[in-house]
Design a protein around this motif. Structure first.
Motif, PDB file in Angstrom:
ATOM      1  N   GLU A 145       0.830  -1.199   0.000  1.00 22.43           N
ATOM      2  CA  GLU A 145       0.000   0.000   0.000  1.00 22.43           C
ATOM      3  C   GLU A 145       0.872   1.261   0.000  1.00 22.43           C
ATOM      4  OE1 GLU A 145      -3.304   0.084  -0.294  1.00 22.43           O
ATOM      5  OE2 GLU A 145      -3.525   2.243  -0.008  1.00 22.43           O
ATOM      6  N   ALA A 163       2.343   1.670  -3.354  1.00 22.24           N
ATOM      7  CA  ALA A 163       1.279   2.084  -4.276  1.00 22.24           C
ATOM      8  C   ALA A 163       1.008   3.585  -4.159  1.00 22.24           C
ATOM      9  CB  ALA A 163       0.005   1.293  -3.984  1.00 22.24           C
ATOM     10  N   ILE A 164       0.957   4.087  -2.915  1.00 20.03           N
ATOM     11  CA  ILE A 164       0.717   5.518  -2.689  1.00 20.03           C
ATOM     12  C   ILE A 164       1.878   6.333  -3.255  1.00 20.03           C
ATOM     13  CG2 ILE A 164       0.528   7.308  -0.882  1.00 20.03           C
ATOM     14  CD1 ILE A 164      -1.038   5.159   0.795  1.00 20.03           C
ATOM     15  N   VAL A 204      -0.422   4.489  -7.821  1.00 20.98           N
ATOM     16  CA  VAL A 204      -1.290   3.470  -8.435  1.00 20.98           C
ATOM     17  C   VAL A 204      -2.039   2.728  -7.324  1.00 20.98           C
ATOM     18  CG1 VAL A 204       0.146   3.127 -10.491  1.00 20.98           C
ATOM     19  CG2 VAL A 204       0.555   1.713  -8.478  1.00 20.98           C
ATOM     20  N   ARG A 239      -3.165  -0.647  -5.003  1.00 24.40           N
ATOM     21  CA  ARG A 239      -2.419  -1.780  -4.429  1.00 24.40           C
ATOM     22  C   ARG A 239      -2.524  -2.996  -5.354  1.00 24.40           C
ATOM     23  NH1 ARG A 239      -4.170  -5.601  -0.355  1.00 24.40           N
ATOM     24  NH2 ARG A 239      -2.361  -6.823   0.217  1.00 24.40           N
TER      25      ARG A 239
END
Lengths: 68, 160
Positions: free
Chosen positions: A17, A20-21, A25, A27
């Motif tokens: 996560e 991703a942040i 994008v 997760r």
């Protein structure tokens, strides 16, 4: 195309996560890229490498026969 | 006249609800950074595969007309639209689930599952058209469900 995202992420104590942040994008995308189900665009591959302070070649490994 | 009104409600109401659902879905996904390149890749691929199903259904419907079965234009367009939208949605969901799973889906099982769904839908749609009894379409739900379960069962023999 293989990648070392999981190893690099664990060495930096980063969750999927968080990565991703950092690259902007979902997760789900990180899961798909990490498991080799999806090959990211050059731009995303660059951003992921940058998140690990690495170059693309250190994160993504193109196999000899290329993408199948 | 009442049929026409019901048709209009279905056509425009369905489109309005569909657009609303699509808009809210995108809004929710955007909050979780879900509208990224993987999302585009999945839904573009799903749309391109759904054209094969649309092509197949057009071919089947053409064959039915060739064999002398009379089908109204509205019914024909409705079936083609349903096949296109349903296959687009189902394939998109399968691809999304596959991308999110740690264990990969078995390609042969996915192909087998999708084939069961397609064949049962086609057979029961033909039965419905030829007999004029639309309840036959409901009978396609159990085999389609089995097909989907088969397609979405991961391959547990694969280990990293």
């Amino acid at each position: 195309m293989k990648n070392r995202i999981k190893d690099l992420r664990k060495s930096k104590k980063m969750t999927q996560e968080e990565l991703a942040i950092k690259v902007g994008v979902s997760r789900q995308s990180i899961i798909a890229i990490e498991s080799g189900k999806y090959n990211p665009s050059l731009e995303l591959a660059y951003n992921i490498s940058k998140a690990f302070d690495s170059i693309i070649e250190d994160v993504f490994i193109l196999e000899e026969r290329g993408e199948e | 006249m009442s049929e026409q009104i019901l048709g209009m409600i279905g056509l425009y109401g369905g489109a309005a609800f569909g657009i609303l659902g699509w808009w809210f879905g995108r809004r929710m996904a955007k909050k979780q950074r879900g509208l990224d390149e993987l999302h585009d890749h999945i839904w573009q691929k799903a749309r391109s595969i759904s054209w094969y199903f649309t092509l197949g259904s057009t071919y089947v419907l053409f064959s039915l007309i060739l064999f002398g079965i009379e089908i109204k234009a509205g019914m024909l367009l409705g079936i083609i639209m349903l096949v296109h939208m349903a296959s687009w949605g189902i394939i998109g969901v399968i691809l999304s689930i596959n991308m999110n799973m740690t264990e990969p889906l078995k390609p042969s099982r996915v192909k087998f599952g999708i084939s069961i769904v397609a064949v049962s839908l086609i057979i029961f749609a033909i039965l419905s058209i030829t007999t004029g009894n639309w309840w036959f379409l409901i009978a396609s739900i159990p085999p389609s469900t089995l097909g989907l379960i088969s397609a979405l069962t991961p391959d547990k023999s694969v280990t990293d």
